[in-house]
Scaffold this motif. Structure first.
Motif, mmCIF file in Angstrom:
data_model
loop_
_atom_site.group_PDB
_atom_site.id
_atom_site.type_symbol
_atom_site.label_atom_id
_atom_site.label_comp_id
_atom_site.label_asym_id
_atom_site.label_seq_id
_atom_site.Cartn_x
_atom_site.Cartn_y
_atom_site.Cartn_z
ATOM 1 N N ALA A 202 -36.676 44.465 -55.381
ATOM 2 C CA ALA A 202 -35.677 44.472 -56.450
ATOM 3 C C ALA A 202 -34.565 43.493 -56.110
ATOM 4 O O ALA A 202 -34.190 43.332 -54.943
ATOM 5 C CB ALA A 202 -35.093 45.872 -56.624
ATOM 6 N N ASN A 203 -34.038 42.838 -57.129
ATOM 7 C CA ASN A 203 -32.901 41.909 -56.986
ATOM 8 C C ASN A 203 -33.192 40.788 -55.994
ATOM 9 O O ASN A 203 -32.317 40.358 -55.244
ATOM 10 C CB ASN A 203 -31.632 42.653 -56.576
ATOM 11 N N GLY A 204 -34.416 40.307 -55.936
ATOM 12 C CA GLY A 204 -34.771 39.192 -55.066
ATOM 13 C C GLY A 204 -34.858 39.542 -53.591
ATOM 14 O O GLY A 204 -34.928 38.658 -52.751
ATOM 15 N N ALA A 205 -34.837 40.819 -53.253
ATOM 16 C CA ALA A 205 -34.923 41.246 -51.855
ATOM 17 C C ALA A 205 -35.996 42.323 -51.728
ATOM 18 O O ALA A 205 -36.354 42.992 -52.698
ATOM 19 C CB ALA A 205 -33.585 41.793 -51.374
ATOM 20 N N ALA A 206 -36.497 42.459 -50.533
ATOM 21 C CA ALA A 206 -37.499 43.484 -50.249
ATOM 22 C C ALA A 206 -36.884 44.519 -49.322
ATOM 23 O O ALA A 206 -36.278 44.167 -48.303
ATOM 24 C CB ALA A 206 -38.730 42.863 -49.610
ATOM 25 N N SER B 194 -34.406 42.776 -46.553
ATOM 26 C CA SER B 194 -34.454 41.366 -46.209
ATOM 27 C C SER B 194 -35.052 40.603 -47.389
ATOM 28 O O SER B 194 -35.723 41.206 -48.232
ATOM 29 C CB SER B 194 -35.319 41.165 -44.958
ATOM 30 N N PRO B 195 -34.844 39.291 -47.457
ATOM 31 C CA PRO B 195 -35.466 38.518 -48.543
ATOM 32 C C PRO B 195 -37.005 38.535 -48.494
ATOM 33 O O PRO B 195 -37.645 38.381 -49.518
ATOM 34 C CB PRO B 195 -34.939 37.101 -48.335
ATOM 35 N N GLU B 196 -37.582 38.727 -47.319
ATOM 36 C CA GLU B 196 -39.034 38.753 -47.180
ATOM 37 C C GLU B 196 -39.495 40.139 -46.732
ATOM 38 O O GLU B 196 -38.859 40.780 -45.899
ATOM 39 C CB GLU B 196 -39.487 37.723 -46.155
ATOM 40 N N ALA B 197 -40.626 40.579 -47.263
ATOM 41 C CA ALA B 197 -41.142 41.920 -46.972
ATOM 42 C C ALA B 197 -41.530 42.064 -45.507
ATOM 43 O O ALA B 197 -41.256 43.092 -44.886
ATOM 44 C CB ALA B 197 -42.345 42.218 -47.862
ATOM 45 N N GLY B 198 -42.160 41.050 -44.930
ATOM 46 C CA GLY B 198 -42.584 41.127 -43.529
ATOM 47 C C GLY B 198 -41.415 41.259 -42.574
ATOM 48 O O GLY B 198 -41.469 42.027 -41.614
#
Length: 115
Positions: A44-48, A68-72
């Motif tokens: 949501a909102n460009g973040a994971a 964080s911005p990336e899920a990993g």
């Protein structure tokens, strides 16, 4: 022990799911009594946001959440928090009888010669 991965408002690639499953299973090295691990990703909102719930025997659930911005990256940060929680809990239950012995509290008897 089972690992359940769920996603809200998005999806993960198959290789990312495999990576998450492998890393989550390594939590068993920190604490053997884990019965279930649930990993939830919220995009949501460009973040994971990664949330890890660990269910262990004789204990409430352990929870770790990171964004964080990336899920990993979010998962790896949450996993580090979870490892710390499990290490502390295991240490606490192993040292529950770790108080000083009666001899330590009373002190050693002094060796005086009875001449």
């Amino acid at each position: 022990m089972q690992v359940a991965i769920t996603c809200r408002h998005g999806s993960l690639h198959a290789d990312t799911r495999q990576h998450v499953t492998q890393k989550a299973e390594k939590l068993l090295t920190y604490f053997d009594r884990i019965t279930a691990i649930q990993v939830t990703f919220d995009f949501a909102n460009g973040a994971a946001q990664a949330e890890i719930l660990v269910d262990a025997e004789h204990k409430h659930n352990f929870v770790a959440v990171e964004t964080s911005p990336e899920a990993g990256v979010a998962f790896d940060l949450a996993l580090a928090k979870m490892e710390q929680q499990l290490r502390k809990y295991k240490e606490r239950i192993q040292n529950h009888r770790g108080g000083p012995s009666a001899g330590d509290v009373a002190g050693e008897p002094s060796e005086k010669s009875a001449d």
